[in-house]
Design a protein around this motif. Structure first.
Motif, PDB file in Angstrom:
ATOM      1  N   GLN A   1      56.719  36.368  34.151  1.00 31.61           N
ATOM      2  CA  GLN A   1      55.544  36.908  34.680  1.00 31.61           C
ATOM      3  C   GLN A   1      54.562  36.044  35.202  1.00 31.61           C
TER       4      GLN A   1
ATOM      5  N   CYS B   1      47.196  46.447  36.801  1.00 25.94           N
ATOM      6  CA  CYS B   1      48.261  46.461  37.579  1.00 25.94           C
ATOM      7  C   CYS B   1      49.109  45.024  37.299  1.00 25.94           C
TER       8      CYS B   1
ATOM      9  N   PRO C   1      52.491  46.489  35.370  1.00 20.98           N
ATOM     10  CA  PRO C   1      53.055  47.053  36.620  1.00 20.98           C
ATOM     11  C   PRO C   1      53.400  48.418  36.953  1.00 20.98           C
TER      12      PRO C   1
ATOM     13  N   GLN D   1      52.146  44.194  47.452  1.00 22.77           N
ATOM     14  CA  GLN D   1      53.587  44.412  47.066  1.00 22.77           C
ATOM     15  C   GLN D   1      54.537  43.686  48.020  1.00 22.77           C
TER      16      GLN D   1
END
Length: 87
Positions: free
Chosen positions: A27, A60, A64, A84
């Motif tokens: 991540q 976020c 997510p 996105q």
């Protein structure tokens, strides 16, 4: 394969190794790659001027699933959709 329902000897085998911590490195790497994109930097620069948007972005990034919470917000949803595209 023994009695382990995951197969093999590692009970966390399906969680990226170290009890799920293996995925955190991925991540972070994705976030760093994302932030090195000039388009993403532009979007984030715009977000930094708005505390509400910045708080949503931080939420976020760490969760997510929070994207769904903000996708219909006129101020934040557009920015999230832009981001996105690069994820």
């Amino acid at each position: 394969a023994g009695a382990n329902p995951f197969g093999g000897g590692n009970p966390f085998g399906g969680m990226g190794g170290m009890g799920g911590m293996g995925g955190m490195g991925d991540q972070m790497k994705k976030a760093q790659e994302l932030m090195s994109n000039p388009k993403v930097q532009q979007i984030m620069a715009k977000a930094q001027g708005n505390p509400k948007v910045m708080a949503a972005m931080q939420e976020c990034m760490s969760n997510p699933m929070a994207f769904a919470k903000y996708q219909n917000d006129p101020e934040i949803g557009e920015m999230i959709r832009e981001l996105q595209k690069y994820m």
